[in-house]
Write an enzyme that holds these catalytic residues in place. Structure first.
Site, PDB file in Angstrom:
ATOM      1  N   ARG A   1      26.154  -6.678  31.261  1.00 33.10           N
ATOM      2  CA  ARG A   1      25.567  -5.493  30.622  1.00 33.10           C
ATOM      3  C   ARG A   1      24.133  -5.759  30.218  1.00 33.10           C
ATOM      4  O   ARG A   1      23.266  -4.883  30.310  1.00 33.10           O
ATOM      5  CB  ARG A   1      26.397  -5.073  29.395  1.00 33.10           C
ATOM      6  CG  ARG A   1      25.710  -3.965  28.573  1.00 33.10           C
ATOM      7  CD  ARG A   1      26.614  -3.370  27.512  1.00 33.10           C
ATOM      8  NE  ARG A   1      27.249  -4.356  26.664  1.00 33.10           N
ATOM      9  CZ  ARG A   1      26.661  -4.974  25.641  1.00 33.10           C
ATOM     10  NH1 ARG A   1      25.382  -4.731  25.351  1.00 33.10           N
ATOM     11  NH2 ARG A   1      27.325  -5.838  24.911  1.00 33.10           N
TER      12      ARG A   1
ATOM     13  N   TYR B   1      13.289  19.162  36.008  1.00 30.70           N
ATOM     14  CA  TYR B   1      14.688  19.071  36.416  1.00 30.70           C
ATOM     15  C   TYR B   1      15.588  19.592  35.299  1.00 30.70           C
ATOM     16  O   TYR B   1      15.430  19.224  34.134  1.00 30.70           O
ATOM     17  CB  TYR B   1      15.036  17.627  36.767  1.00 30.70           C
ATOM     18  CG  TYR B   1      16.515  17.388  36.969  1.00 30.70           C
ATOM     19  CD1 TYR B   1      17.243  18.134  37.887  1.00 30.70           C
ATOM     20  CD2 TYR B   1      17.189  16.433  36.222  1.00 30.70           C
ATOM     21  CE1 TYR B   1      18.600  17.941  38.054  1.00 30.70           C
ATOM     22  CE2 TYR B   1      18.547  16.213  36.386  1.00 30.70           C
ATOM     23  CZ  TYR B   1      19.249  16.979  37.303  1.00 30.70           C
ATOM     24  OH  TYR B   1      20.593  16.786  37.461  1.00 30.70           O
TER      25      TYR B   1
ATOM     26  N   LYS C   1      17.809   8.811  44.736  1.00 31.97           N
ATOM     27  CA  LYS C   1      17.127   9.650  45.709  1.00 31.97           C
ATOM     28  C   LYS C   1      16.411   8.792  46.760  1.00 31.97           C
ATOM     29  O   LYS C   1      17.046   8.074  47.516  1.00 31.97           O
ATOM     30  CB  LYS C   1      16.177  10.597  44.979  1.00 31.97           C
ATOM     31  CG  LYS C   1      16.804  11.340  43.793  1.00 31.97           C
ATOM     32  CD  LYS C   1      18.079  12.097  44.142  1.00 31.97           C
ATOM     33  CE  LYS C   1      18.532  13.064  43.053  1.00 31.97           C
ATOM     34  NZ  LYS C   1      18.977  12.454  41.804  1.00 31.97           N
TER      35      LYS C   1
ATOM     36  N   ASP D   1       7.827  11.368  35.766  1.00 30.64           N
ATOM     37  CA  ASP D   1       8.941  11.263  36.704  1.00 30.64           C
ATOM     38  C   ASP D   1       8.349  11.260  38.108  1.00 30.64           C
ATOM     39  O   ASP D   1       7.761  12.245  38.552  1.00 30.64           O
ATOM     40  CB  ASP D   1       9.892  12.450  36.523  1.00 30.64           C
ATOM     41  CG  ASP D   1      11.149  12.328  37.375  1.00 30.64           C
ATOM     42  OD1 ASP D   1      11.035  11.864  38.538  1.00 30.64           O
ATOM     43  OD2 ASP D   1      12.233  12.704  36.916  1.00 30.64           O
TER      44      ASP D   1
END
Length: 383
Positions: A51, A103, A200, A175
């Site tokens: 983690r 978005y 993406k 972004d």
């Protein structure tokens, strides 16, 4: 030795200290939860618990940091996990200025989480620097933008935003998902933080979910790493390997997809049922000159309006090669209906103001033969 971006996509930073001890060409997947210690207080590997850190994920982070010219990159389990961690930099009473064309998931995050936590946001037309300046308040801490924006492909002047942010002591967060680090590097233009939905273009194969926060300042890098460790939304070793494998072909994919997109955008302009085409690679796009000055291409995302909702729905139902699906940036061409898929949580009044109507379609151009893509769109347009 030359270390251009195409080379870094394949090899990462050739001067990196994180090497596989067995000299594996494909970096290994360290599929483990924990790492052993030699003695109390000493771990010669530098890794304790996945983690917190993992060699496979750390190697991927080095590659992404190299591509963005960042001090560091932190890999998250999704793009929204990356955005969520970034917003954790802010405290109750802080204010953020955001692109109004954003978005829908980020707007939902603001409405459901940030507002509850006392962090407020104003949405402005960030293509207008003066509009951004007018929205700055004493409690403003950051400017958050997408360029090109999703889904209207608006272009924001990164250098102008960076100057404004610096003047007022604000963080500039960008972004960069739509263009990827292959076509655009906002940190080099003055941004402080760059965010990617790695699902993406970076991963590029529609087979995994991931996100990244790239930071220019070592202190910011440390804060984001601490947040990722604390909130736990880090990327798994196997998904890290998938994204790393995808990045190896980022350069050739982006070039071919852009080449296809230019031809498709020009074809769409000639169609009687198409009212408007939004693509930053067209010289008729209002942001073309700014995009050309701050990036190395227009990418492969196209939005377009058709003449009616009936036409839009017919296209979505009739495409065969192009896939009617949410997401973008993969090898397959995908067509999306933003008003009900990516932006349903945006209030209708705001959607209409932005142009996200029932006649708008968004196309992520893939690697198929461009003539085949056009032929499929052509038959889908036919009544």
């Amino acid at each position: 030795m030359s270390n251009e971006i195409e080379t870094r996509c394949v090899h990462g930073d050739i001067n990196s200290g994180l090497k596989d001890e067995h000299r594996a060409i494909s970096y290994p997947i360290y599929q483990t939860a924990s790492f052993s210690h030699i003695k109390t207080g000493h771990n010669d590997s530098g890794f304790d618990y996945t983690r917190e850190s993992n060699p496979t994920r750390r190697r991927l982070e080095e590659v992404v940091a190299s591509l963005e010219g960042a001090d560091g990159a932190t890999a998250f389990s999704s793009g929204m996990a990356a955005v969520s961690a970034t917003f954790e930099l802010f405290s109750p009473g802080d204010h953020i200025i955001c692109s109004e064309d954003l978005y829908g998931g980020v707007i939902r995050l603001h409405n459901l989480i940030s507002n509850k936590n006392g962090v407020t946001a104003d949405y402005v037309d960030t293509t207008d620097i003066q509009a951004i300046a007018s929205a700055i308040r004493p409690d403003t801490k950051a400017i958050y933008i997408e360029t090109p924006s999703n889904p209207m492909m608006n272009i924001t002047d990164l250098r102008g935003c960076a100057e404004l942010a610096k003047e007022h002591g604000l963080l500039l967060i960008v972004d960069n998902t739509f263009l990827s680090p292959y076509f655009q590097n906002p940190l080099s233009l003055g941004a402080d933080i760059v965010i990617h939905s790695g699902s993406k273009f970076l991963a590029g194969h529609n087979d995994t979910i991931s996100g990244f926060v790239c930071t220019k300042d070592p202190a910011l890098t440390a804060k984001i790493r601490l947040l990722s460790k604390t909130t736990g939304g880090t990327l798994s070793p196997f998904d890290s390997w998938l994204v790393m494998r995808g990045i190896k072909t980022l350069a050739v994919r982006m070039e071919r997809q852009q080449e296809n997109a230019v031809k498709i955008a020009e074809w769409l302009l000639k169609q009687q049922q198409v009212a408007k085409v939004f693509y930053p690679g067209l010289k008729t796009h209002p942001g073309y000159e700014i995009n050309a000055c701050q990036s190395r291409g227009g990418g492969s995302m196209i939005s377009f309006n058709v003449d009616s909702q009936e036409t839009a729905l017919r296209i979505l139902q009739k495409v065969r090669l192009v896939i009617f699906a949410e997401s973008l940036g993969g090898t397959e061409s995908l067509i999306t209906y933003p008003t009900v898929q990516t932006h349903p949580d945006v209030p209708q009044e705001m959607r209409e103001h932005l142009g996200i109507t029932d006649t708008l379609l968004r196309l992520s151009v893939g690697l198929e033969n461009v003539d085949d893509i056009i032929a499929d769109l052509k038959q889908a347009f036919e009544e």
